[in-house]
Motif scaffolding. Structure first.
Motif, mmCIF file in Angstrom:
data_model
loop_
_atom_site.group_PDB
_atom_site.id
_atom_site.type_symbol
_atom_site.label_atom_id
_atom_site.label_comp_id
_atom_site.label_asym_id
_atom_site.label_seq_id
_atom_site.Cartn_x
_atom_site.Cartn_y
_atom_site.Cartn_z
ATOM 1 N N PRO A 13 1.429 -1.342 -0.002
ATOM 2 C CA PRO A 13 -0.547 -0.067 -0.044
ATOM 3 C C PRO A 13 0.749 1.352 -0.002
ATOM 4 C CG PRO A 13 -0.369 -0.896 2.059
ATOM 5 C CD PRO A 13 0.590 -2.113 0.998
ATOM 6 N N SER A 14 0.666 2.082 -0.185
ATOM 7 C CA SER A 14 1.073 3.351 -0.557
ATOM 8 C C SER A 14 -0.058 4.082 -0.600
ATOM 9 C CB SER A 14 1.956 3.789 -1.985
ATOM 10 O OG SER A 14 1.586 3.807 -2.902
ATOM 11 N N TYR A 15 0.155 5.568 -0.554
ATOM 12 C CA TYR A 15 -0.868 7.229 -0.248
ATOM 13 C C TYR A 15 -0.645 7.408 -1.895
ATOM 14 C CZ TYR A 15 -0.848 6.379 4.881
ATOM 15 O OH TYR A 15 -1.088 5.432 6.170
ATOM 16 N N LYS A 16 -0.980 6.817 -2.750
ATOM 17 C CA LYS A 16 -1.202 7.728 -4.474
ATOM 18 C C LYS A 16 -1.099 9.628 -4.210
ATOM 19 C CE LYS A 16 -4.694 6.940 -6.624
ATOM 20 N NZ LYS A 16 -5.620 5.644 -7.983
ATOM 21 N N CYS A 17 -1.056 9.915 -5.167
ATOM 22 C CA CYS A 17 -0.764 11.045 -5.726
ATOM 23 C C CYS A 17 -0.786 11.812 -6.792
ATOM 24 C CB CYS A 17 0.093 12.168 -4.838
ATOM 25 S SG CYS A 17 0.941 12.315 -3.361
ATOM 26 N N ALA A 18 -1.046 10.891 -7.690
ATOM 27 C CA ALA A 18 -1.149 11.253 -9.204
ATOM 28 C C ALA A 18 -0.441 9.328 -9.547
ATOM 29 C CB ALA A 18 0.038 12.276 -9.383
ATOM 30 N N GLU A 19 -0.509 8.993 -10.991
ATOM 31 C CA GLU A 19 -0.294 8.360 -11.675
ATOM 32 C C GLU A 19 -0.691 8.447 -13.070
ATOM 33 O OE1 GLU A 19 -2.424 4.664 -10.986
ATOM 34 O OE2 GLU A 19 -4.376 5.822 -10.883
ATOM 35 N N ASN A 20 -0.098 8.001 -14.057
ATOM 36 C CA ASN A 20 -0.032 7.591 -15.802
ATOM 37 C C ASN A 20 0.166 6.365 -15.926
ATOM 38 O OD1 ASN A 20 1.988 8.164 -16.029
ATOM 39 N ND2 ASN A 20 2.006 9.875 -16.969
ATOM 40 N N ASP A 21 0.084 5.688 -17.214
ATOM 41 C CA ASP A 21 0.214 4.454 -17.855
ATOM 42 C C ASP A 21 1.915 4.132 -16.816
ATOM 43 O OD1 ASP A 21 -1.656 3.867 -18.453
ATOM 44 O OD2 ASP A 21 -1.840 4.243 -20.243
ATOM 45 N N GLU A 22 2.377 5.584 -17.182
ATOM 46 C CA GLU A 22 4.508 4.831 -17.083
ATOM 47 C C GLU A 22 4.470 5.495 -15.642
ATOM 48 O OE1 GLU A 22 5.739 7.792 -20.047
ATOM 49 O OE2 GLU A 22 7.670 5.788 -20.116
ATOM 50 N N PHE A 23 4.236 5.866 -15.259
ATOM 51 C CA PHE A 23 4.291 6.712 -14.088
ATOM 52 C C PHE A 23 3.425 7.193 -12.780
ATOM 53 C CE2 PHE A 23 6.356 8.988 -17.202
ATOM 54 C CZ PHE A 23 8.173 8.611 -17.039
ATOM 55 N N TYR A 24 4.257 6.781 -11.353
ATOM 56 C CA TYR A 24 3.412 6.958 -10.269
ATOM 57 C C TYR A 24 3.780 7.591 -9.493
ATOM 58 C CZ TYR A 24 0.508 4.588 -6.309
ATOM 59 O OH TYR A 24 0.219 4.250 -4.795
ATOM 60 N N ALA A 25 3.622 8.243 -8.229
ATOM 61 C CA ALA A 25 3.597 9.145 -7.237
ATOM 62 C C ALA A 25 2.830 8.872 -6.039
ATOM 63 C CB ALA A 25 3.347 10.674 -7.558
ATOM 64 N N PHE A 26 3.750 9.101 -5.031
ATOM 65 C CA PHE A 26 2.993 8.608 -4.017
ATOM 66 C C PHE A 26 3.360 9.484 -2.800
ATOM 67 C CE2 PHE A 26 6.594 5.532 -2.618
ATOM 68 C CZ PHE A 26 6.891 5.445 -4.171
#
Ligand code: AMP
Length: 133
Positions: A13-26
């Motif tokens: 688990p993580s605290y998701k901040c943003a995402e798209n197909d290629e990248f993820y932010a948490f």
């Protein structure tokens, strides 16, 4: 598989901040300040400067959008960017909302936040990110 790959795939688990197909932010689990966020490629690569030029450019443009979202959610002088990668062998950019340069000192004691506070912070950033997507 790196811990950050497991995060990007939802196995940890993580605290998701943003995402798209290629990248993820948490959210960084040990934040320097409220809104301290990590941006990663979903693809497993350790050293950021091993990334191909075009992938690295897309990574930075994604990080820029996340930084805009962070600044909207947590007004600050600027969002600082740092790459260390000494602890986790999966490329990641630290984004840190700064009131002064002291906020970018990674030797500072980390702030302790409850899971409810972390979730609320991530939700605020995510809502701002959706606006600029
Ligand atoms: P570095 O590799 O030196 O950039 O440091 C890794 C960063 O990842 C540190 O700031 C940690 O607090 C953060 N970190 C490690 N594990 C997690 C996790 N499971 N979720 C969020 N952040 C993490």
């Amino acid at each position: 598989m790196s811990i950050f790959t497991k995060i990007a795939e939802g196995e940890i688990p993580s605290y998701k901040c943003a995402e798209n197909d290629e990248f993820y932010a948490f959210l960084d689990i040990n934040p320097l300040v409220k809104g301290h966020t990590l941006v990663i490629p979903r693809r497993e690569v350790d050293y950021i400067f091993d990334m191909e030029d075009d992938e690295l450019a897309r990574f930075e443009v994604f990080a820029k959008k996340v930084a805009i979202a962070i600044k909207s959610a947590f007004p600050c002088v600027k969002v600082g960017q740092a790459v260390l990668g000494l602890e986790v062998p999966h490329a990641h950019i630290h984004l840190v909302p700064m009131q002064s340069e002291k906020d970018m000192n990674f030797a500072n004691p980390k702030i302790g936040l409850s899971s409810e506070e972390m979730q609320a912070i991530a939700d605020r950033i995510y809502q701002e990110f959706l606006k600029i997507k």
